[in-house]
Scaffold this active site. Sequence first.
Site, PDB file in Angstrom:
ATOM      1  N   ARG A  20       0.829  -1.214   0.000  1.00 15.47           N
ATOM      2  CA  ARG A  20       0.000   0.000   0.000  1.00 15.47           C
ATOM      3  C   ARG A  20       0.858   1.258   0.000  1.00 15.47           C
ATOM      4  O   ARG A  20       0.587   2.201  -0.747  1.00 15.47           O
ATOM      5  CB  ARG A  20      -0.937   0.027   1.203  1.00 15.47           C
ATOM      6  CG  ARG A  20      -2.086  -0.946   1.091  1.00 15.47           C
ATOM      7  CD  ARG A  20      -2.942  -0.912   2.329  1.00 15.47           C
ATOM      8  NE  ARG A  20      -2.118  -1.232   3.493  1.00 15.47           N
ATOM      9  CZ  ARG A  20      -2.420  -0.941   4.745  1.00 15.47           C
ATOM     10  NH1 ARG A  20      -3.525  -0.295   5.031  1.00 15.47           N
ATOM     11  NH2 ARG A  20      -1.627  -1.290   5.731  1.00 15.47           N
ATOM     12  N   ASN A  38      -6.399  -2.094   1.885  1.00 13.75           N
ATOM     13  CA  ASN A  38      -6.462  -3.534   2.097  1.00 13.75           C
ATOM     14  C   ASN A  38      -7.913  -3.966   2.230  1.00 13.75           C
ATOM     15  O   ASN A  38      -8.716  -3.276   2.853  1.00 13.75           O
ATOM     16  CB  ASN A  38      -5.731  -3.936   3.383  1.00 13.75           C
ATOM     17  CG  ASN A  38      -4.239  -4.030   3.222  1.00 13.75           C
ATOM     18  OD1 ASN A  38      -3.704  -3.964   2.119  1.00 13.75           O
ATOM     19  ND2 ASN A  38      -3.538  -4.196   4.328  1.00 13.75           N
TER      20      ASN A  38
END
Length: 91
Positions: A20, A38
């Site tokens: 990320r 996520n």
Amino acid sequence: MLEVWKKWNVRGVVQGVGFRHFVKNVARAIGVRGYVKNEDDGSVTIVAGGNDEQIKELFRRIMEGNGWSYISDYDEIDLPKQEYKDFHVEF
């Protein structure tokens, strides 16, 4: 230039490997707006907007990964214009 918005859901080794933050850093460096998040199923969702070249470059870099991530599969959806001012990690 025409603005392009995409939503990708990527699967593989994409959680617990810094993916990320890698996506966020790449997106910010090339001027893309949106977010990365996520998902509970182990996948990662990316919503990204910019010009066509920026979106293609972001996708290319995402598929290359950060050295620890590996994308085995993904879905792509075209989105209407979104109202994000920057690129960030959503929790």
